[in-house]
Structure formats: structure tokens, C-alpha cells
Design a protein around this motif. Structure first.
Motif, mmCIF file in Angstrom:
data_model
loop_
_atom_site.group_PDB
_atom_site.id
_atom_site.type_symbol
_atom_site.label_atom_id
_atom_site.label_comp_id
_atom_site.label_asym_id
_atom_site.label_seq_id
_atom_site.Cartn_x
_atom_site.Cartn_y
_atom_site.Cartn_z
ATOM 1 N N LYS A 1 1.166 -1.240 -0.160
ATOM 2 C CA LYS A 1 0.240 -0.333 0.066
ATOM 3 C C LYS A 1 0.826 1.185 0.185
ATOM 4 O O LYS A 1 0.671 2.446 -0.185
ATOM 5 C CB LYS A 1 -0.649 -0.294 1.011
ATOM 6 C CG LYS A 1 -2.282 -1.044 1.539
ATOM 7 C CD LYS A 1 -3.262 0.231 0.549
ATOM 8 C CE LYS A 1 -4.239 -0.753 0.449
ATOM 9 N NZ LYS A 1 -5.173 -0.118 -0.976
ATOM 10 N N VAL A 2 2.193 0.939 0.316
ATOM 11 C CA VAL A 2 2.363 2.725 0.565
ATOM 12 C C VAL A 2 3.011 2.723 -0.201
ATOM 13 O O VAL A 2 4.041 4.064 -0.406
ATOM 14 C CB VAL A 2 3.925 1.765 2.060
ATOM 15 C CG1 VAL A 2 5.338 0.724 1.606
ATOM 16 C CG2 VAL A 2 4.784 3.351 2.586
ATOM 17 N N TRP A 3 3.936 1.801 -1.713
ATOM 18 C CA TRP A 3 4.127 2.629 -2.618
ATOM 19 C C TRP A 3 3.717 3.510 -3.400
ATOM 20 O O TRP A 3 4.722 4.133 -3.607
ATOM 21 C CB TRP A 3 4.147 1.134 -3.600
ATOM 22 C CG TRP A 3 4.853 1.193 -5.045
ATOM 23 C CD1 TRP A 3 3.585 1.474 -5.868
ATOM 24 C CD2 TRP A 3 5.921 1.541 -5.059
ATOM 25 N NE1 TRP A 3 4.896 1.203 -7.473
ATOM 26 C CE2 TRP A 3 5.993 1.274 -7.023
ATOM 27 C CE3 TRP A 3 7.021 1.064 -4.589
ATOM 28 C CZ2 TRP A 3 7.293 1.415 -7.495
ATOM 29 C CZ3 TRP A 3 8.793 1.373 -4.980
ATOM 30 C CH2 TRP A 3 8.434 1.545 -6.867
ATOM 31 N N GLU A 4 2.623 3.387 -3.246
ATOM 32 C CA GLU A 4 1.478 4.587 -3.971
ATOM 33 C C GLU A 4 1.127 5.936 -3.383
ATOM 34 O O GLU A 4 1.718 6.725 -3.920
ATOM 35 C CB GLU A 4 -0.503 4.027 -4.053
ATOM 36 C CG GLU A 4 -0.286 3.399 -4.365
ATOM 37 C CD GLU A 4 -1.855 2.704 -4.487
ATOM 38 O OE1 GLU A 4 -2.685 2.757 -3.846
ATOM 39 O OE2 GLU A 4 -2.330 0.893 -4.870
ATOM 40 N N LYS A 5 2.672 5.892 -1.999
ATOM 41 C CA LYS A 5 2.230 6.834 -1.408
ATOM 42 C C LYS A 5 3.395 7.291 -1.790
ATOM 43 O O LYS A 5 3.489 8.734 -1.126
ATOM 44 C CB LYS A 5 2.033 6.599 0.302
ATOM 45 C CG LYS A 5 0.842 6.564 0.239
ATOM 46 C CD LYS A 5 0.123 6.991 1.700
ATOM 47 C CE LYS A 5 -1.482 6.512 2.295
ATOM 48 N NZ LYS A 5 -1.981 5.362 1.892
ATOM 49 N N LEU A 6 4.640 6.630 -2.428
ATOM 50 C CA LEU A 6 5.755 6.770 -2.267
ATOM 51 C C LEU A 6 6.009 7.973 -3.326
ATOM 52 O O LEU A 6 4.990 8.429 -4.956
ATOM 53 C CB LEU A 6 7.105 6.104 -2.838
ATOM 54 C CG LEU A 6 6.917 4.739 -1.276
ATOM 55 C CD1 LEU A 6 8.181 3.970 -2.202
ATOM 56 C CD2 LEU A 6 7.990 4.970 -0.532
ATOM 57 N N SER A 7 7.293 9.060 -3.948
ATOM 58 C CA SER A 7 6.816 9.601 -4.779
ATOM 59 C C SER A 7 7.412 8.932 -5.876
ATOM 60 O O SER A 7 7.628 7.938 -5.900
ATOM 61 C CB SER A 7 7.861 10.865 -4.088
ATOM 62 O OG SER A 7 9.030 9.928 -4.567
ATOM 63 N N PHE A 8 6.811 10.515 -6.778
ATOM 64 C CA PHE A 8 7.425 9.751 -8.395
ATOM 65 C C PHE A 8 8.737 9.519 -7.833
ATOM 66 O O PHE A 8 8.928 8.374 -9.473
ATOM 67 C CB PHE A 8 6.609 10.695 -9.206
ATOM 68 C CG PHE A 8 7.046 9.948 -10.851
ATOM 69 C CD1 PHE A 8 6.991 9.037 -11.853
ATOM 70 C CD2 PHE A 8 7.750 11.779 -11.601
ATOM 71 C CE1 PHE A 8 7.233 9.089 -12.915
ATOM 72 C CE2 PHE A 8 8.288 11.194 -12.247
ATOM 73 C CZ PHE A 8 8.030 9.818 -13.227
#
Lengths: 754, 234
Positions: free
Chosen positions: A395-402
Motif C-alpha cells: 500500500k505504501v508504494w502508492e504513497k511514495l514519490s514519483f
């Protein structure tokens, strides 16, 4: 036509090809330069020793009569011998320089090497052959008269010749002015001695077999008839030269290889990536009927010529450059007449090796492309398909910056390129940290020795034949402490030349532990850490030793291990020495006073400043080589990081231009590239630290016999090395940020093919 | 209908060595908001140059380009970047997706250049690719990749959608689906869609056709009864 294409390709990829050339050049330059320099020094010295027939040993005796000579010859191992009378004298010149006089029976062993003037004539009773360095420093010429005074006798001679002696290759004055005007040597015929009855005191010998065996035979046959036997490796000049060669060897056995490995690894990556970049062109050539072997040959020659040319130029310039860098320092401290360039052929093998590796890599890179059908290669290579990794599903992946996600994916998809980049950075890190580490440790040893160990200002060398009570009286007068320093042989499975220091616990010379803290000298025997490691002994073990020249072997138990930055061996109190059955005969008095007047019973005064200058001079050659290596490491880092950044930029150029068209600001795109670059630097640097420590721990124990270097990496070293690498990277990123800002979106979009 | 784009005496000259090439020669035209415009012409006529000038990828040699009242020909690099980020969506012939990002991420990438939230999945759903959200471009067909490309372009809610031969790399059936999608953008979202092509049949579905030849506007025709792309015979 393909030749024309190759030339144009080289022009198009000029930066990459220049970096290939430079990497081959620097790798070869450092490798051949250091190899040839060290091998040439060693060979020049060997040749010089051979040509002058340097003695294998020196027997000191006051009984050098015919019967003694007969007995020495009868040992069986003796091949040649020649007597000398060696005397200390003062030349009657300003400041009364110390000149060691050699009245020689013949000029066959440890021969005087003439540089100018007349050959040494053994029948010439009026001539003297003088140390050229001393003569130059004093502006003395052939035909000048010179007087020496020894034991109250004045000897006046005419200078017939100037030259060198193999026994005085290293003969640096420490006591007064740091140049050759304060001391030297002179050779004369035995006929020049003022009396008919010449009291020879040294017998130069050449023998077969080991010096150990010869020493035992001598002891067996002539016990009590000689005062000392000095084997060649223990002779101060020979030992100093060997120490310097050993230091150079330890540096040149590791660093050039690291340079070569990094250069080759980066060169291969670059070649492979240039060829991959030409994929569609290879397809076009193939589709147009050009035979596979011609395409393969064309691409194999791509880097080969530049690698050969770069490594050839490196092999030509390297030995000359390293010679130019190290020669002024070497010829100042080591006096020998010629320089034999050797090892050129052996080290030049690096050229065909580099060429062959370049050909092989090119061959495998191109072969893998050429074997595919033309219809496949004519199209750009399909991007690798990949599945989402575990991390990407979190889930945290999507919260990581581009930025993070983009760079993660780039690394994931280009594992081998990322790996090679990290390897390049690891290599640069190792070169920098270990180079700086060595530089720092040598300085650290100096600080340790001159700040934590020695606290005296003057060291008064005691004249021979002075009684202990006289020594105590001088010590009282000068508020000093007597010490005894002697060369010893430690006898285990091998014989090691070491130093014996005998002193009472005092504040002028401190025996230290590895933390530089003071250890009290009671009635215990200390062995230095480096010697303990060399001999593989520890506390509680027993070792045998003897004072050099003496035949009395003493068995002693090691009570403590101390750490000494300089001079390795045993330390004990006078009391302990006497308990062991040896005489306590102080050799000098150390005092915190600055003694300037002459003191009765004192031969010479050495000041701490002189010792420090002497130390600096002794290490100057190694330091020069290390500084040169650090400079080349920085240049190589610059080329490697530039090259890796450029390759990465070229591969990502299409993505970057797309993002730019989509409205991403240049600064954002610069950040994307910089993040990747910094991430690789952080990983490479962190992995490089323990490897650098490993390299240091390989170099340092072999770094000479006397100096004790503790492998360690200081925070300063880490910070400086990191700043150098990160600065190079920042410079590169600034350069690429300009490139990103100036990217021609229209041109690049026209050329985009996916 | 209000004018959103106006080209006034626009000229673009390329210099190559000592020679000069006039790629766009004194071009004048107007485009209204929400129109689907086809720029038609043979290869080398100057169509892509026009698109590049309008997209802020290149600068004019002379003349004015007015978009939404702003003279973009006078914009500096920073303003042009902002202009592209906020006003223009691009659809390329070769898709130009970022290969390291999934379909969804290629769309959500645009969050970094706009100041509103983007619901990537919803946009993907609108182009019929919701089920391919986590696939990388290399795992998608050409048509699917182009749909992602369109989804990425519209995610920014651009006022202008610039499409350079968007069906050039696709088979005709997939091409029609893509064109249909672009037409929907124009009709349903009032987005101005400018389509570059050399296929004259497509002009039947356009509100306006600008024919270019040798860098000049040869003809501007307005189509009052545009057909749907699906109704055309290719």
C-alpha cells in the motif's frame, strides 16, 4: 564504407570513446608507471651492489691479523675478503663536518664507485676519494687539498676522485644542518695511513650460503676474536634502502591492480552499452546483406584501437611520469649512480591484455545481437517485461514519490548497469579512502611518535668507552635520562632485525599501548605489536634474541605487548636487562633541555626538530607516490562518474524528453537523475568503506619493517573521500542539468521510436 | 463559438548550415474551443512544425500565436513549461509512455504537474483499460498503449489536445477506436482536439480542416455536419 561509419560513430560517441581512451590510458599509466618504478629501483640497487661487489657481511675485530684471515678463509664458505680501517674523523672545514675514513687494503669489495676524477689507486698514498654529495655541498673539486683529524692525528690529502659507495646509499645527516655538508665518507689506500702499521678494524667478506650459517661458522671458529658480525641486510644503508623498496612494493602491489580492475570494468560497460545502442544500425547492416563476420569485426574494432592506443600511451608515459615524480626525492636521499629502467616489457603485457579483453567483450556484445534475425534487430529492442515486485504491491508504494518510484524501477530494470555503476563507485571509494588512509596513517604515526612517545628536546649521543658513573653524571648535569638503544636479532623460525630499547620509567620517552596511552616500564619485557604480529608471538611466549654482532643468545618471556609507531622490537628496564645477563651500556641521554654547548663525553647532539625533519625526508618518497595515486584516483573517479552519468543520461534521454514535453520542469528532471546518481554513490560509498579497510589492512603490515601503521579509517578520511566523490557527482549533475535544460524536444521527438 | 487558438502571420525558419528552410510560411488561422480540427498535408508540409509551435515545443521566427488570450510566442522557457503542463495534452504516434511505470502510474504521474487530484483508475476506466492498470507498457498492445497515452493526456484536463499521427502505428481497426475516443473528448468534454494526419478521409469527421502545403495554409474548410470516425470508410 564501414571504416567511414566507424570513424563517424567514434565522432558521434566522442565523449564515450574519449573516456574509454582515458580509462585505458590511466589504468595502464598507473600500472606500468608503478611497476617499472619499483622494479627499476630494486634492479638498479641490485646492479649497483653487484657492480661494486657490496660485502655480504662485515666482521668487526681488533685482531685482523694473518691468522685471523686464515681462520675466516678456512670457514669454507668465505669467497673473498678485504680489510679496512674505518675511522671517525672531522674534516678541517667550517663546522667540522663528520667524515668516516676508510683506509682500504684493496678496492675489490664494497668498491668506491667513481663519478669523476681518477680511478682509486691502491698505491696512491697522497690521494683521497671523497663522497660526491659532501664534495658538492662543500664545493670541493678534484685537486683540492682536504685535511681530516682523527684521534688527534691530522691527515691531509689531495682529492683525486669523487663518487659513491654502496655502503652509503642512504646516509642522511640528522644531527645538524639537513644537507650533505655536515657528514660524508672518504676512501684512501692503506698506504695513505700515517703509520706503516695499520690497525685494520673491519673485514669485508663475501661468502656463500646464508648469513645465518656464516655467522654460526664464524662464532664456532673465532669466538672471542671479533666484536661483531654485521650481515648485509642489517647494514644501516642496505636496510634503509630495503625498507624504502618494501614500502614502494606494498603500495605498488595493490593500487595499480585496483586501478586496472576499475578501468577495465568501466571500459567494458561502456563498450557493451555503445554496441547495444547501435542495435538498429546493426539490424540495418544485416538486413542489407552485410555478412555477420563483417559486422562483428566492425564492432570488435570499435573500442579496440582506442584501448590499444590509450594503454600504449599509458605504458610509454607511466614509467617516465612516475620516474619524474619520484626521482628528485629518491636521488636526494639515495645516492646511487644510475637508473636501470626495467620491467617495461613485463608491464607492457597490459596492452595486449587490455586489447584482448576489449575484443572479447565487443565480440560477445555484438554476437548476441547479430545472431537474432534481421527483422528483430532492425526494430528497437522491446522493453523488458517485468512484474510488480513485492515492494510495489505494498500500500505504501502508492504513497511514495514519483521520483522514488521512477528510480526504483530504473534500477530494477537495469540491474547490470546499476551494478556496474555501483562497482565503479566502490572502486573509486577504495582508491580514495585507502590512498588517503595510508597518507593519514603515516602522518598519524609521525604524530604518535613525536607527540606521544618522544618528549625530549635533545638527544645526546654518548661517546664509546664512557663509564656508567660518567653517564649518570652527564645525565644529572643535563637533567636527562640515559637510554640504551641497540640493534638485535630476534630468533624464531626466522631472524628478524629489531631494536632493543632499555630505559627506566621516565617522562621523556613514553612506552605506549595501541591507544597511545602510557605503559609503565617496570621489570617486564615488552614486545612491539608489529614485531609480535610478524613473529606470530604473544604475551607469555618465549623468544630468543641476541644483540647484533654478539653471539650470546638470550631467552626472554614476553610480558606485555606495546605499540610503537616507529622502531619495532623489545623494551625493558636496565634492571631487567641485567637480570637477563646483559650489560647496561647507555648509548644516549635524552633531555627536555635544548643543549647547545658541547658536553664532555658527548659525541653528537640530535634535536627533536632534526629527527622530525629526518622522518619527513625518509617518508617523502612514499608520500609522493601516495599523493600521485590519490590525484589519479580523483581523475579516474571524474572520468568514471562522468561516463556512467552520460551513459545513464543517454539511455534515459527519451524518457526525459517525454516528461519535459508533458510539462515537467527541468529542475524536476534534474532531480530525478541526481537522485539516482546520489543513491548509487551512497550505496557504492558505504560498500566501499569495509573494502577500503580490507585493502588498507593488506597494505599496512607490509609497509616497511620499522613503521607501524594501524589500519583505520578516520572520520576525516570518510568525509574528505565522500566530499570528493559527491563533488565530482555534483559537477556532473550540474553539467547534465544544463544538458536537460537545452534538450531539443522537437529533434528528440522526431527521433523517438518505441 | 469563441476562438481559443489564433495563428497570426506565423513563420518558422530553420537554419541548416548556410541554407534556410521555411517550414511554416506566414500561416494564419483560428480554432474555436471544443472543435476537432484536422491538420492535413503531405509529408514535409510543415504539419508537425505547426503542432510543435502550438505545443510550446518550439519557438516562432516571426508572427503571433495566441492561446486563450495569451501570446505564447513571447513565453520564456519557464512559462512554456507551465503552459504545457496546464493547457496542452500530447498524444504521439509512438505513444511515448514511460516504460518503467505501469499504465496507472503513467497517468498519475501527471499529479506532479497539476494542482488538482487525478483519479487515475477512473480515467483508465474511461478509456476502457481499468483492468490493465498495473501492467507496464511493454505488456500492453499498441492500441492499449495509445489509449493509456490519451488517458495520460486528458488526465491534466487540458484545453487543447494535440495529436501527432495518433493512429500511425496502429492497425486500422484499433486506429478507429482511438480516433473515436479523441472525438468523444472533443464532444463530451469540450476539449479542443487537433489531429495531424496525412489521411484526408479523417477530415470528414472534423469540425475544421486546415490543409497545409509547403509550409503554407492552402485551405481552411469548416464542416458543419461532421461524421463520427466510426462511420467513415477507411
Amino acid at each position: 564504407m564501414l571504416k567511414r561509419k566507424m570513424l563517424r560513430d567514434i565522432k558521434d560517441y566522442k565523449v564515450q570513446f574519449i573516456s574509454i581512451f582515458l580509462m585505458a590510458f590511466i589504468g595502464s599509466l598507473v600500472f606500468t608507471g608503478m611497476y617499472v618504478d619499483t622494479a627499476s629501483f630494486e634492479t638498479s640497487m641490485d646492479n649497483y651492489y653487484d657492480e661494486t661487489n657490496l660485502a655480504d657481511g662485515w666482521i668487526y675485530s681488533d685482531y685482523l691479523v694473518d691468522e685471523f684471515l686464515y681462520q675466516v678463509k678456512a670457514l669454507g664458505a668465505t669467497n673473498q675478503m678485504e680489510r679496512q680501517l674505518v675511522l671517525d674523523s672531522k674534516a678541517k672545514l667550517d663546522n667540522n663536518p663528520n667524515i668516516i675514513l676508510h683506509f682500504i687494503e684493496n678496492n675489490t669489495i664494497s668498491k668506491f664507485y667513481l663519478i669523476e676524477g681518477k680511478e682509486l689507486d691502491i698505491n696512491d698514498s697522497e690521494g683521497v676519494w671523497l663522497d660526491k654529495s659532501f664534495a658538492d655541498a662543500r664545493n670541493l673539486k678534484i685537486g683540492d687539498e682536504i685535511s681530516f683529524e682523527s684521534n688527534g692525528v691530522e691527515i691531509q690529502k689531495e682529492i683525486r676522485g669523487l663518487g659513491y659507495s654502496p655502503e652509503y646509499v642512504y646516509n642522511i645527516p640528522l644531527s645538524t644542518v639537513q644537507n650533505y655538508s655536515s657528514m660524508g665518507f672518504a676512501y684512501m689506500s692503506y698506504k695513505a695511513f700515517p703509520s706503516d702499521n695499520i690497525p685494520y678494524n673491519v673485514l669485508n667478506v663475501k661468502f656463500s650460503g646464508t648469513s645465518e650459517t656464516f655467522s654460526q661458522l664464524l662464532d664456532y671458529r673465532l669466538h672471542g676474536y671479533y666484536t661483531a658480525f654485521l650481515e648485509r641486510s642489517h647494514q644501516p644503508s642496505v636496510s634503509a634502502v630495503a625498507e624504502s623498496i618494501s614500502q614502494e612494493n606494498s603500495i605498488s602491489s595493490i593500487f595499480p591492480i585496483i586501478f586496472m580492475i576499475i578501468s577495465m570494468a568501466m571500459l567494458l560497460t561502456t563498450m557493451k552499452r555503445i554496441i547495444s545502442h547501435q542495435r538498429t544500425q546493426i539490424g540495418i547492416l544485416k538486413a542489407n546483406g552485410i555478412k555477420n563476420y563483417k559486422i562483428i569485426l566492425h564492432y570488435m574494432l570499435f573500442g579496440f584501437l582506442l584501448v590499444i592506443f590509450g594503454s600504449l600511451l599509458g605504458a610509454v608515459i607511466g614509467p617516465i611520469l612516475f620516474h619524474i615524480i619520484s626521482n628528485p626525492s629518491r636521488t636526494f636521499y639515495y645516492k646511487f649512480p644510475y637508473w636501470n629502467f626495467v620491467g617495461l616489457m613485463e608491464s607492457s603485457l597490459i596492452i595486449p591484455i587490455m586489447g584482448a579483453i576489449s575484443l572479447l567483450v565487443s565480440y560477445y556484445s555484438i554476437k548476441n545481437i547479430v545472431i537474432e534475425p534481421a527483422s528483430n534487430i532492425i526494430k528497437p529492442k522491446a522493453p523488458k517485461t517485468s512484474k510488480l515486485s513485492y515492494v510495489e504491491k505494498l500500500k505504501v508504494w502508492e504513497k511514495l514519490s514519483f521520483n522514488f518510484r521512477w528510480n526504483y524501477r530504473i534500477i530494477k530494470r537495469n540491474k547490470s548497469r546499476s551494478m556496474m555503476t555501483i562497482i565503479g563507485i566502490i572502486g573509486c571509494t577504495i582508491l580514495l579512502i585507502s590512498g588517503l588512509g595510508l597518507y593519514e596513517e603515516i602522518n598519524e604515526s609521525k604524530d604518535w611518535y613525536f607527540n606521544d612517545v618522544t618528549h625530549f628536546d635533545s638527544k645526546l649521543a654518548i661517546e664509546d668507552n664512557i663509564s656508567l658513573s660518567q653517564v649518570k653524571s652527564i645525565a644529572q648535569k643535563t637533567d636527562g635520562e640515559p637510554i640504551m638503544e641497540s640493534s638485535i636479532d630476534i630468533l624464531t623460525s626466522k631472524t628478524e632485525l629489531a631494536t632493543l630499547l632499555v630505559l627506566n620509567d621516565n617522562d621523556l620517552i613514553t612506552v605506549t599501548d595501541s591507544n597511545h596511552d602510557k605503559l609503565d616500564v617496570n621489570d617486564e619485557v615488552f614486545l612491539s605489536r608489529k614485531m609480535a604480529d610478524m613473529l606470530d608471538v604473544d604475551v607469555g611466549d618465549t623468544i630468543d634474541f641476541r644483540i647484533v654482532g654478539s653471539d650470546k643468545i638470550i631467552k626472554v618471556r614476553i610480558d606485555k605487548i606495546h605499540s610503537s609507531p616507529f622502531y619495532q622490537g623489545l623494551v625493558m628496564s636496565p634492571n631487567k636487562l641485567e637480570q637477563l645477563g646483559l650489560n647496561y651500556t647507555p648509548t644516549s641521554i635524552v633531555t627536555s633541555q635544548h643543549i647547545t654547548e658541547s658536553v664532555d663525553g658527548i659525541d653528537d647532539i640530535i634535536y627533536l626538530d632534526n629527527l622530525i625533519t629526518g622522518w619527513n625526508q625518509m617518508e617523502e618518497l612514499s608520500m609522493l607516490v601516495i599523493i600521485t595515486l590519490i590525484c589519479f584516483a580523483v581523475i579516474l573517479s571524474l572520468i568514471i562518474l562522468y561516463n556512467l552519468n552520460l551513459l545513464s543520461f543517454t539511455e534515459l534521454e527519451n524518457d526525459i524528453v517525454t516528461l519535459k514535453v508533458l510539462g515537467f520542469e527541468s529542475a524536476y528532471l534534474v532531480k530525478l537523475l541526481a537522485t539516482q546518481s546520489f543513491l548509487f554513490i551512497i550505496i557504492g560509498f558505504i560498500v566501499g568503506i569495509p573494502l577500503s579497510y580490507y585493502v588498507l589492512s593488506m597494505i599496512m603490515p607490509a609497509f616497511g619493517r620499522n613503521i607501524y601503521l594501524v589500519p583505520s579509517i578516520s572520520p576525516t578520511n570518510l568525509v574528505v573521500s565522500f566530499i570528493i566523490i559527491i563533488s565530482v557527482s555534483i559537477i556532473m549533475n550540474l553539467y547534465f542539468s544544463r544538458k536537460i535544460r537545452n534538450l531539443d524536444m522537437v529533434d528528440l521527438l522526431k527521433g523517438l521510436e518505441r | 463559438m469563441n476562438t481559443i487558438i489564433e495563428f497570426k502571420n506565423v513563420t518558422k525558419v530553420y537554419k541548416s548550415g548556410d541554407s534556410f528552410l521555411k517550414a511554416v510560411d506566414n500561416v494564419n488561422f483560428k480554432i474555436n474551443r471544443g472543435e476537432l480540427v484536422v491538420i492535413l498535408g503531405p509529408s514535409g508540409a510543415g504539419k508537425s512544425t505547426l503542432l510543435n509551435l502550438l505545443g510550446g515545443l518550439d519557438s516562432v521566427t516571426s508572427g503571433e500565436i495566441i492561446v486563450n488570450g495569451s501570446h505564447i510566442e513571447s513565453f520564456d522557457d519557464y512559462q512554456l513549461t507551465n503552459y504545457r503542463a496546464r493547457n496542452v495534452g500530447f498524444v504521439f504516434q509512438f505513444f511515448n509512455l514511460i516504460p518503467n511505470l505501469t499504465a496507472l502510474e503513467n497517468i498519475e504521474l501527471m499529479k506532479d504537474v497539476v494542482d488538482f487530484d487525478i483519479d487515475g483508475l477512473k480515467i483508465l476506466e474511461s478509456v476502457g483499460l481499468k483492468n490493465h492498470a498495473n501492467q507496464f507498457p511493454s505488456q500492453l498492445s499498441g492500441g492499449e498503449q495509445q489509449r493509456v497515452s490519451i488517458a495520460r493526456a486528458i488526465a491534466k484536463k487540458p484545453t487543447i489536445l494535440l495529436c501527432d499521427e495518433p493512429t500511425g502505428s496502429l492497425d486500422s481497426k484499433t486506429g478507429v477506436l482511438i480516433l473515436n475516443l479523441l472525438q468523444e473528448m472533443s464532444t463530451d468534454y469540450n476539449t479542443t482536439v487537433i489531429l495531424i494526419t496525412h489521411n484526408s478521409i479523417l477530415s470528414k469527421a472534423a469540425d475544421k480542416t486546415i490543409k497545409i502545403k509547403n509550409g503554407k495554409v492552402e485551405e481552411v474548410t469548416v464542416n458543419l455536419m461532421p461524421k463520427k470516425f466510426t462511420e467513415l470508410n477507411y
